[in-house]
Design a protein around this motif. Structure first.
Motif, PDB file in Angstrom:
ATOM      1  N   LYS A 241      21.474  55.550  32.095  1.00  0.00           N
ATOM      2  CA  LYS A 241      22.250  56.698  32.407  1.00  0.00           C
ATOM      3  C   LYS A 241      22.628  57.085  33.713  1.00  0.00           C
ATOM      4  N   TYR A 242      21.681  56.992  34.714  1.00  0.00           N
ATOM      5  CA  TYR A 242      22.002  57.162  35.953  1.00  0.00           C
ATOM      6  C   TYR A 242      22.959  56.157  36.603  1.00  0.00           C
TER       7      TYR A 242
ATOM      8  N   LEU B 285      12.637  55.205  41.445  1.00  0.00           N
ATOM      9  CA  LEU B 285      13.384  56.561  41.714  1.00  0.00           C
ATOM     10  C   LEU B 285      14.646  56.569  41.162  1.00  0.00           C
ATOM     11  N   PRO B 286      14.990  57.537  40.359  1.00  0.00           N
ATOM     12  CA  PRO B 286      16.468  57.695  40.005  1.00  0.00           C
ATOM     13  C   PRO B 286      17.489  57.999  41.101  1.00  0.00           C
ATOM     14  N   GLN B 287      16.979  58.416  41.929  1.00  0.00           N
ATOM     15  CA  GLN B 287      17.795  58.520  43.194  1.00  0.00           C
ATOM     16  C   GLN B 287      18.051  57.277  43.783  1.00  0.00           C
ATOM     17  N   ASP B 288      17.208  56.514  43.856  1.00  0.00           N
ATOM     18  CA  ASP B 288      17.507  54.992  44.323  1.00  0.00           C
ATOM     19  C   ASP B 288      18.545  54.276  43.606  1.00  0.00           C
ATOM     20  N   VAL B 289      18.575  54.422  42.073  1.00  0.00           N
ATOM     21  CA  VAL B 289      19.728  53.943  41.413  1.00  0.00           C
ATOM     22  C   VAL B 289      20.923  54.604  41.798  1.00  0.00           C
ATOM     23  N   LEU B 290      21.046  55.925  42.046  1.00  0.00           N
ATOM     24  CA  LEU B 290      22.401  56.511  42.426  1.00  0.00           C
ATOM     25  C   LEU B 290      22.782  56.015  43.781  1.00  0.00           C
ATOM     26  N   MET B 291      22.052  55.790  44.915  1.00  0.00           N
ATOM     27  CA  MET B 291      22.002  55.252  46.076  1.00  0.00           C
ATOM     28  C   MET B 291      22.785  53.768  45.822  1.00  0.00           C
TER      29      MET B 291
ATOM     30  N   ILE C 246      23.241  67.180  37.870  1.00  0.00           N
ATOM     31  CA  ILE C 246      23.477  66.357  36.857  1.00  0.00           C
ATOM     32  C   ILE C 246      22.397  66.392  35.571  1.00  0.00           C
ATOM     33  N   GLY C 247      21.267  67.143  35.925  1.00  0.00           N
ATOM     34  CA  GLY C 247      20.301  66.968  34.880  1.00  0.00           C
ATOM     35  C   GLY C 247      19.532  65.983  34.892  1.00  0.00           C
ATOM     36  N   GLY C 248      18.275  65.803  34.664  1.00  0.00           N
ATOM     37  CA  GLY C 248      17.316  64.627  34.445  1.00  0.00           C
ATOM     38  C   GLY C 248      17.760  63.859  33.347  1.00  0.00           C
TER      39      GLY C 248
ATOM     40  N   ASN D 171      21.106  66.779  45.458  1.00  0.00           N
ATOM     41  CA  ASN D 171      19.926  66.398  44.732  1.00  0.00           C
ATOM     42  C   ASN D 171      19.190  67.738  44.238  1.00  0.00           C
ATOM     43  N   HIS D 172      18.320  67.528  43.263  1.00  0.00           N
ATOM     44  CA  HIS D 172      17.207  68.206  43.090  1.00  0.00           C
ATOM     45  C   HIS D 172      15.872  67.421  42.946  1.00  0.00           C
ATOM     46  N   ASP D 173      14.926  67.896  42.417  1.00  0.00           N
ATOM     47  CA  ASP D 173      13.592  67.110  42.412  1.00  0.00           C
ATOM     48  C   ASP D 173      13.680  66.238  41.297  1.00  0.00           C
ATOM     49  N   TYR D 174      14.307  66.323  40.357  1.00  0.00           N
ATOM     50  CA  TYR D 174      14.078  65.289  39.235  1.00  0.00           C
ATOM     51  C   TYR D 174      14.666  63.831  39.597  1.00  0.00           C
ATOM     52  N   THR D 175      15.666  63.714  40.588  1.00  0.00           N
ATOM     53  CA  THR D 175      15.945  62.170  40.996  1.00  0.00           C
ATOM     54  C   THR D 175      14.714  61.612  41.910  1.00  0.00           C
TER      55      THR D 175
END
Length: 308
Positions: A157-158, A195-201, A149-151, A183-187
């Motif tokens: 936006k996330y 962490l953007p990954q937390d937002v997605l989760m 999805i890109g940073g 995922n990649h590293d940017y999340t």
């Protein structure tokens, strides 16, 4: 003296008989774990399964690892990979569609012939989703996975992407498919204190959205993969098994063959199985002195022997 001896020992004899009876009863009631029965010929004693080393019964490969070979001849490449011991494939759209230019019957026949379960494919889930879902459902692919999805420059936006993921998951559910994000590293790089990954989760519905953990990218971002899986138990169903070398600062240059890096895969595989992980997919993007097919063969050999 004989009579006196006999009279004096009558109580003792009764006591001895009573004690013997109690001892016999105690032996009969003794818990089985204190007994050590002799092992009969051809018989093995039970062992605590927690102490027995295990190996993976099935593991897969992301076909992007051999993207040039797939572009040249997907059928022969898939046959070769199966001969190395891979039982599962995860595909990607290399320009020929998710079925690599094959008709549905041909695709299914090939995978049946080589004994491989084509479990998932990376694809552009933001375009032609239903057409891809229909193809995937016809050949038995279980997951469509968003690989990138890109940073993003804000957490809002996330959150918006998370809502898109929910909608995609809902659509795929209608086809009997599952959706996941890779995922990649940017999340895993902190942004706005989170962490953007937390937002997605946190903003996706677990019934509609699964996740594929790229263990390499989590690790080189400085996050503990095991701890993160524990934080979001049962959300990661697939993972990319990819090793990282020590002593290299650039996270994009740390890729090495399995077993040559510092990621503790035996421990991760063991722990992840109780946290919901089902699919272990090898991915190799960097090569040092070997061809992509040689790397695939070496990685399969490593993973097939890895005890956990």
């Amino acid at each position: 003296m004989g009579q006196a001896f006999s009279i004096m020992n009558k109580p003792s004899r009764r006591k001895f008989i009573q004690m013997g009876s109690l001892m016999g009863l105690g032996a009969a009631l003794m818990p089985m774990q204190f007994c050590s029965p002799a092992k009969k010929e051809g018989e093995t004693l039970m062992t605590d399964p927690e102490t027995v080393a295990q190996t993976l019964k099935a593991f897969g490969i992301q076909l992007y690892s051999v993207k040039d070979q797939m572009a040249e001849n997907p059928q022969e490449t898939m046959r070769a990979l199966a001969s190395y011991g891979y039982k599962q494939f995860e595909g990607f759209d290399g320009g020929k569609g998710i079925l690599w230019g094959m008709e549905t019957a041909e695709f299914k026949s090939l995978n049946s012939e080589i004994g491989v379960d084509f479990v998932a494919t990376h694809c552009d889930v933001f375009k032609n989703l239903e057409a891809q879902a229909e193809q995937a459902a016809e050949v038995g692919i279980k997951y469509l996975i968003c690989p990138w999805i890109g940073g993003q420059d804000s957490l809002d936006k996330y959150k918006a992407i998370a809502e898109q993921f929910n909608q995609i998951g809902e659509t795929l559910k209608g086809y009997g498919l599952k959706f996941a994000y890779h995922n990649h590293d940017y999340t895993f790089v902190e942004q706005e204190g989170q962490l953007p990954q937390d937002v997605l989760m946190d903003n996706t519905d677990p019934a509609l959205v699964d996740f594929e953990m790229d263990i390499y990218w989590v690790y080189v971002a400085g996050v503990d993969p095991e701890a993160y899986m524990k934080k979001y138990k049962d959300r990661f169903r697939l993972c990319h098994v990819k090793d990282a070398a020590a002593g290299i600062e650039n996270p994009h240059e740390r890729g090495v063959l399995l077993g040559q890096g510092e990621i503790p895969f035996a421990k991760l595989i063991k722990e992840s199985q109780s946290l919901g992980m089902k699919y272990y997919i090898v991915e190799q993007e960097q090569f040092d002195g070997v061809t992509p097919m040689q790397a695939a063969e070496k990685n399969a050999a490593y993973l097939s022997k890895l005890e956990y």
